[in-house]
Design an enzyme around this catalytic site. Structure first.
Site, PDB file in Angstrom:
ATOM      1  N   HIS A  11      31.276  31.913  60.174  1.00  0.00           N
ATOM      2  CA  HIS A  11      31.133  33.165  59.423  1.00  0.00           C
ATOM      3  C   HIS A  11      30.976  32.798  57.951  1.00  0.00           C
ATOM      4  CE1 HIS A  11      31.731  36.975  57.629  1.00  0.00           C
ATOM      5  NE2 HIS A  11      32.966  36.732  57.218  1.00  0.00           N
ATOM      6  N   ASN A  47      28.507  37.622  52.081  1.00  0.00           N
ATOM      7  CA  ASN A  47      29.248  37.905  53.308  1.00  0.00           C
ATOM      8  C   ASN A  47      28.680  39.172  53.954  1.00  0.00           C
ATOM      9  OD1 ASN A  47      31.120  38.636  55.242  1.00  0.00           O
ATOM     10  ND2 ASN A  47      32.908  38.204  53.970  1.00  0.00           N
ATOM     11  N   CYS A  91      34.590  41.082  60.532  1.00  0.00           N
ATOM     12  CA  CYS A  91      33.771  39.865  60.389  1.00  0.00           C
ATOM     13  C   CYS A  91      33.773  39.003  61.650  1.00  0.00           C
ATOM     14  CB  CYS A  91      34.249  39.044  59.195  1.00  0.00           C
ATOM     15  SG  CYS A  91      34.107  39.941  57.639  1.00  0.00           S
TER      16      CYS A  91
HETATM   17  O1  UT7 Z   1      34.965  37.968  55.586  1.00  0.00           O
HETATM   18  C1  UT7 Z   1      36.306  38.282  55.482  1.00  0.00           C
HETATM   19  C2  UT7 Z   1      37.026  37.186  54.936  1.00  0.00           C
HETATM   20  N1  UT7 Z   1      37.038  37.228  53.495  1.00  0.00           N
HETATM   21  C3  UT7 Z   1      37.169  36.099  52.852  1.00  0.00           C
HETATM   22  O2  UT7 Z   1      37.166  35.087  53.502  1.00  0.00           O
HETATM   23  C4  UT7 Z   1      37.401  36.077  51.376  1.00  0.00           C
HETATM   24  C5  UT7 Z   1      38.497  35.130  51.075  1.00  0.00           C
HETATM   25  N2  UT7 Z   1      38.840  34.981  49.672  1.00  0.00           N
HETATM   26  C6  UT7 Z   1      37.997  34.450  48.765  1.00  0.00           C
HETATM   27  O3  UT7 Z   1      36.882  34.110  49.068  1.00  0.00           O
HETATM   28  C7  UT7 Z   1      38.527  34.218  47.359  1.00  0.00           C
HETATM   29  O4  UT7 Z   1      39.919  34.434  47.354  1.00  0.00           O
HETATM   30  C8  UT7 Z   1      37.860  35.108  46.291  1.00  0.00           C
HETATM   31  C9  UT7 Z   1      36.441  34.655  46.090  1.00  0.00           C
HETATM   32  C10 UT7 Z   1      37.882  36.552  46.763  1.00  0.00           C
HETATM   33  C11 UT7 Z   1      38.599  34.994  44.961  1.00  0.00           C
HETATM   34  O5  UT7 Z   1      38.711  33.652  44.557  1.00  0.00           O
HETATM   35  P1  UT7 Z   1      40.098  33.113  43.988  1.00  0.00           P
HETATM   36  O6  UT7 Z   1      39.869  31.729  43.590  1.00  0.00           O
HETATM   37  O7  UT7 Z   1      41.128  33.376  45.047  1.00  0.00           O
HETATM   38  O8  UT7 Z   1      40.295  34.010  42.684  1.00  0.00           O
HETATM   39  P2  UT7 Z   1      41.441  35.067  42.325  1.00  0.00           P
HETATM   40  O9  UT7 Z   1      41.315  36.282  43.185  1.00  0.00           O
HETATM   41  O10 UT7 Z   1      42.751  34.399  42.310  1.00  0.00           O
HETATM   42  O11 UT7 Z   1      41.038  35.432  40.854  1.00  0.00           O
HETATM   43  C12 UT7 Z   1      41.073  34.467  39.827  1.00  0.00           C
HETATM   44  C13 UT7 Z   1      40.672  35.121  38.544  1.00  0.00           C
HETATM   45  C14 UT7 Z   1      41.458  36.372  38.193  1.00  0.00           C
HETATM   46  O12 UT7 Z   1      41.663  36.351  36.809  1.00  0.00           O
HETATM   47  P3  UT7 Z   1      43.104  35.926  36.191  1.00  0.00           P
HETATM   48  O13 UT7 Z   1      44.075  36.893  36.780  1.00  0.00           O
HETATM   49  O14 UT7 Z   1      43.302  34.518  36.655  1.00  0.00           O
HETATM   50  O15 UT7 Z   1      42.875  36.066  34.738  1.00  0.00           O
HETATM   51  C15 UT7 Z   1      40.526  37.494  38.547  1.00  0.00           C
HETATM   52  O16 UT7 Z   1      40.723  38.637  37.760  1.00  0.00           O
HETATM   53  O17 UT7 Z   1      39.303  35.519  38.615  1.00  0.00           O
HETATM   54  C16 UT7 Z   1      39.176  36.885  38.211  1.00  0.00           C
HETATM   55  N3  UT7 Z   1      38.094  37.499  38.948  1.00  0.00           N
HETATM   56  C17 UT7 Z   1      36.825  37.504  38.521  1.00  0.00           C
HETATM   57  N4  UT7 Z   1      36.247  37.043  37.393  1.00  0.00           N
HETATM   58  C18 UT7 Z   1      34.924  37.203  37.264  1.00  0.00           C
HETATM   59  C19 UT7 Z   1      38.149  38.097  40.167  1.00  0.00           C
HETATM   60  N5  UT7 Z   1      36.921  38.509  40.517  1.00  0.00           N
HETATM   61  C20 UT7 Z   1      36.086  38.152  39.517  1.00  0.00           C
HETATM   62  C21 UT7 Z   1      34.707  38.296  39.312  1.00  0.00           C
HETATM   63  N6  UT7 Z   1      34.168  37.794  38.183  1.00  0.00           N
HETATM   64  N7  UT7 Z   1      33.892  38.880  40.222  1.00  0.00           N
END
Ligand code: UT7
Length: 341
Positions: free
Chosen positions: A268, A298, A131
């Site tokens: 980005h 992204n 990225c």
């Molecule tokens: O370009 C390279 C750089 N990449 C990035 O900058 C990405 C950086 N990270 C992020 O943008 C965020 O961490 C994410 C968008 C990937 C995730 O957001 P988060 O607030 O960190 O969520 P999480 O991974 O902690 O997940 C929270 C909950 C989980 O459920 P439980 O365990 O709390 O019950 C996941 O299973 O959300 C659930 N979950 C989803 N639910 C519905 C994860 N993905 C999804 C989904 N739809 N697509």
């Protein structure tokens, strides 16, 4: 890299030892026509528009057609950038493609773009910094253009990220999209001041020890497969908001500009919450941030030139404006570029 190569400090650079500046003279973007909304994804994956939008700001993403390769997207963006610069393919003497989704293991996607564009025999190679690729590629191109070694350079960020997705991993597959953006860089004499047009400073960073946070689990010399993207999202998020600011401040210092004088912040486009967090940390007002994440998701190395292209085509970004570009991605890599359009 001319500035800091004198001091041996290669990770931050300022184009200041010659009068030549690498000036962006044309910008172009290309998005494949097929749009996939969050609701469409929610019909096939256990997710929802509400979750995706709340956590990321993404509403939809573009998806390349099955017969499109990354070089096709890159070539179209390059054609548009050349047209905007009033140049043609026959003028091009350097092509750098930032991509992590190359058409083939080799040749470089840049070589394929050279053929598809019908550009003359020239230097053409890829830069792989995921990225952060466009920020890295611009800095590499500056090393040629500001030394007078290239007169019409294409710097392209192009990706088909949807082909690297594990569609059973809802934590990653909803986040990415496809597209390409390109700029034409030409040498123009400057006065050596911050009023000059062109690349004024940059910073590049990599911490290879953090590979496990964001990587693709395949490759020609390990698995013999292409692999799928793996990410520890929360950790990457934390790293982004914590560390990008340092690289931005370093690039601004190399350029000798103050952050308040920046007209447009073009980050980005990974997650609206990261954009907001970094802008807040840097004291940059929301009104000065170009955000395309809602419509593009992204697009990895393509996201900055696509956002730049959008800002230029809708009239917000104008010649003479001071721009701050920053990115963070797999590697982990991150960095920033300050340039005056
Ligand atoms: O370009 C390279 C750089 N990449 C990035 O900058 C990405 C950086 N990270 C992020 O943008 C965020 O961490 C994410 C968008 C990937 C995730 O957001 P988060 O607030 O960190 O969520 P999480 O991974 O902690 O997940 C929270 C909950 C989980 O459920 P439980 O365990 O709390 O019950 C996941 O299973 O959300 C659930 N979950 C989803 N639910 C519905 C994860 N993905 C999804 C989904 N739809 N697509």
């Amino acid at each position: 890299m001319t500035g800091d190569s004198r001091t041996g400090e290669l990770k931050t650079g300022a184009s200041r030892t010659t009068d030549l500046r690498s000036v962006v003279t044309g910008v172009g973007g290309y998005l494949p026509p097929d749009i996939v909304t969050n609701d469409q994804l929610a019909r096939v994956i256990d997710t929802s528009d509400a979750w995706i939008f709340e956590r990321t700001g993404i509403r939809s993403r573009h998806k390349a057609a099955p017969d499109q390769a990354t070089s096709d997207l890159a070539t179209e963006a390059a054609r548009r950038a050349l047209a905007a610069a009033g140049r043609s393919a026959s003028d091009v003497d350097l092509i750098i493609v930032a991509t992590t989704t190359s058409d083939l293991t080799f040749p470089a996607t840049a070589a394929i773009v050279q053929r598809k564009l019908g550009a003359p025999i020239c230097a053409a190679f890829d830069v792989q910094a995921v990225c952060s690729g466009f920020v890295y590629a611009l800095s590499v191109a500056d090393g040629f253009v500001a030394r007078g070694m290239a007169r019409c350079a294409l710097v392209i960020g192009a990706e088909i990220m949807t082909r690297l997705m594990d569609w059973s991993d809802r934590g990653t597959c909803v986040l990415f999209g496809d597209g390409a953006g390109a700029v034409v860089l030409e040498p123009l004499a400057g006065a050596g001041t911050t009023d000059d047009r062109g690349i004024l400073g940059f910073s590049l960073r990599c911490e290879g020890g953090k590979q496990d946070l964001l990587y693709v689990d395949g490759g020609p010399t390990t698995t013999g497969t292409v692999g799928k993207l793996r990410m520890q999202g929360k950790e990457v998020f934390r790293h982004a908001v914590t560390n990008i600011s340092e690289a931005v401040v370093a690039a601004a210092a190399a350029a000798r500009v103050d952050l308040p004088s920046i007209d447009w912040f073009i980050p980005h486009q990974a997650n609206q919450r990261i954009l907001d967090g970094v802008a807040r940390k840097l004291g940059i007002a929301e009104s000065r941030v170009i955000s395309t994440v809602a419509d593009h998701a992204n697009t990895s190395a393509a996201s900055i030139p696509l956002a730049l292209s959008q800002g230029v085509s809708d009239g917000r970004i104008k010649p003479g404006h001071l721009l701050l570009l920053e990115a963070m991605g797999g590697g982990l890599t991150w960095g920033a570029v300050v340039l005056r359009l």
